[in-house]
Design an enzyme around this catalytic site. Structure first.
Site, short mmCIF file in Angstrom:
data_model
loop_
_atom_site.label_atom_id
_atom_site.label_comp_id
_atom_site.label_asym_id
_atom_site.label_seq_id
_atom_site.Cartn_x
_atom_site.Cartn_y
_atom_site.Cartn_z
N GLY A 239 -43.09 4.35 -29.40
CA GLY A 239 -41.90 5.65 -29.44
C GLY A 239 -42.48 6.75 -30.11
O GLY A 239 -41.93 7.62 -29.98
N PRO A 275 -47.08 0.84 -29.46
CA PRO A 275 -47.30 2.26 -28.92
C PRO A 275 -47.81 2.19 -27.55
O PRO A 275 -48.64 1.23 -27.11
CB PRO A 275 -48.27 2.57 -29.70
CG PRO A 275 -49.15 1.43 -30.31
CD PRO A 275 -48.29 0.48 -30.31
N CYS A 345 -41.17 17.27 -0.21
CA CYS A 345 -39.87 17.90 0.35
C CYS A 345 -38.72 18.00 -0.42
O CYS A 345 -37.83 17.39 -0.13
CB CYS A 345 -39.50 17.44 1.80
SG CYS A 345 -40.94 17.86 3.01
N GLU A 346 -38.96 18.31 -1.76
CA GLU A 346 -37.75 18.24 -2.58
C GLU A 346 -38.02 19.41 -3.56
O GLU A 346 -39.32 19.59 -3.82
CB GLU A 346 -37.83 17.08 -3.63
CG GLU A 346 -37.73 15.79 -2.86
CD GLU A 346 -36.66 14.94 -3.45
OE1 GLU A 346 -35.94 15.45 -4.21
OE2 GLU A 346 -36.46 13.79 -2.94
C1 PLP Z 1 -41.37 1.69 -23.42
C2 PLP Z 1 -41.48 0.76 -24.50
C3 PLP Z 1 -42.51 0.83 -25.49
C4 PLP Z 1 -43.45 2.11 -25.61
O1 PLP Z 1 -42.94 3.26 -25.84
P1 PLP Z 1 -43.86 4.51 -25.91
O2 PLP Z 1 -42.94 5.66 -26.10
O3 PLP Z 1 -44.72 4.63 -24.68
O4 PLP Z 1 -44.75 4.22 -27.29
C5 PLP Z 1 -42.34 -0.03 -26.31
N1 PLP Z 1 -41.81 -1.31 -26.66
C6 PLP Z 1 -40.75 -1.34 -25.78
C7 PLP Z 1 -39.87 -2.55 -25.94
C8 PLP Z 1 -40.48 -0.25 -24.84
O5 PLP Z 1 -39.56 -0.72 -23.91
#
Ligand code: PLP
Length: 424
Positions: A239, A275, A345-346
């Protein structure tokens, strides 16, 4: 950080001019930089200092096997959310003991596959899932390591569609239920609970919500241990934001590492991270060619040969992508507002509205920056547009890592029902 820069007015991927690749492979084409992928993996690992960490690259961000293999060669594991992703990760050289299987709706077939290949860990998101895993594993004579995914009820991330840690999101279970499931798992023969997992959202720059979530996780570990349960792992999710806009400062990884150390460093657990975006986003660009320019309703439009089927983030999340001409114009700094759109086409097939841009003529190349994550991985063939080619660059070398889809590959598998006759 990214290894895409101008040299004498030409945009390069590492030591390769992007124009050379576009000339040879055609457009649209995704170009990935090995050095950028490796750099991001290494700085993330370095930020964690001496902590015992296992970094599972979140494969869904960019599933090309060349990308996974590049990271696997550095020791990365894989965070996967489907049987397909587990298969890809294995194919790319990630050992089963490096693979975490997560996701809110895993089918029995997927679970059985994951258990049979011996994945490192399955992150459980419901009571039913725990029971299904235990039963399947027992039938196979295996003991599957599991973590319980907690929903810490904290919001984070840049957009409602990528927030996953609020109580009313579909992900994870409450702490109360997690603790109940942990005890239950401890008593089941097919599974061994090893820890807790959390993933609260994406595109996170402010660590305060993460810290709150990790603190709740740490408290939960102590409560479980007080009941005599063993907790040896914490999966802290992914995240972290990638920098899409060079004028905005990205997350401070050293500060993140220090926060992790402070909040969970004393728990004597192995830490896992997942990540995706942070590793892959700036390691890729999408190179397209301008088809036509036109003026409509007082606005200037540039129609390029990439579209929302190639890169859906602007249409889906109103995401910003920097757009750079592959060949710098002499008056590069003379900017005028431009709508950059694809041919689909959007009206949603819009990459940018009224963006101050240097003039770009039909036939010239335009690079969409920071498209290495959730770019090709979310591509489709909408409007019967073939999936773009993918290329990886390493220094002055480059290679196609997935050729452009042919029309035969796109619709050759479709068949007509008998009542329309046997024409093919
Ligand atoms: C999507 C996801 C990630 C990766 O998220 P990023 O924002 O790309 O780092 C990690 N763990 C889980 C469980 C996810 O669903």
């Amino acid at each position: 950080m990214r290894f895409f820069d101008y040299r004498d007015g030409a945009l390069y991927a590492e030591d390769v001019p992007l124009a050379d690749i576009a000339e040879a492979v055609g457009t649209p084409v995704y170009v990935y930089s090995r050095a950028t992928l490796e750099h991001h993996y290494r700085v993330f690992k370095a930020a964690m200092g001496d902590l015992p960490v296992h970094i599972c690259y979140a494969v869904k961000a960019n599933t090309n096997r060349a990308v996974i293999a590049t990271l696997a060669a550095l020791g990365a594991g894989a965070d996967t959310v489907s049987e397909g992703e587990i298969r890809r990760a294995l194919h790319a050289g990630v050992p089963p003991e490096g693979i975490v299987f997560a996701g809110v709706g895993k089918t029995d077939q997927e679970l059985a596959y994951a258990i049979s290949v011996g994945v490192r860990q399955i992150n459980i998101e419901s009571a039913s899932e725990l029971n299904r895993i235990a039963k399947l594993a027992e039938q196979m004579g295996k003991v599957q390591h599991v973590c319980i995914r907690v929903n810490p009820d904290v919001g984070a991330g840049g957009h409602a569609k990528i927030t996953t840690g609020k109580a009313d999101n579909k992900f994870g279970v409450s702490f109360e239920l997690a603790e109940e499931l942990y005890g239950l798992a401890d008593g089941l023969p097919g599974v061994e609970p090893v820890g807790l997992s959390v993933h609260i959202g994406s595109q996170i720059i402010d660590f305060a919500p993460m810290e709150k979530a990790y603190q709740k996780l740490a408290d939960c570990v102590l409560r479980l241990r007080a009941r005599g349960l063993k907790v040896t792992r914490l999966d802290l999710g992914g995240g972290l934001a990638a920098t899409y806009d060079e004028t905005v400062k990205g997350p401070d990884l050293a500060a993140y590492g220090a926060m992790v150390q402070r909040v969970v460093g004393h728990l004597d657990v192995e830490l896992e991270f997942e990540p995706g975006r942070m590793i892959a986003a700036n390691a890729g660009v999408l190179v397209s060619r301008a088809i036509v320019t036109k003026d409509n309703g007082g606005k200037s439009f540039l129609v390029v040969d990439a579209a929302m089927n190639d890169l859906i983030r602007p249409a889906l999340y109103e995401a910003y992508h920097q757009m750079l001409p592959v060949k710098k114009a002499d008056d590069h700094d003379n900017l005028a507002p431009l709508d950059v759109v694809g041919p689909v086409c959007e009206t949603g097939d819009t990459f940018a509205e009224q963006r101050p841009m240097p003039a770009i003529a039909a036939g010239e190349l335009l690079a969409f920056m920071s498209t290495g994550a959730y770019g090709f991985a979310m591509a489709s063939t909408y409007n019967s547009r073939p999936l773009a080619a993918e290329v990886m660059v390493s220094g002055d070398q480059w290679q196609v890592v997935r050729p452009r889809q042919t029309y035969e590959e796109m619709f050759g598998m479709e068949t007509l029902p008998d009542w329309l006759g046997n024409k093919t």
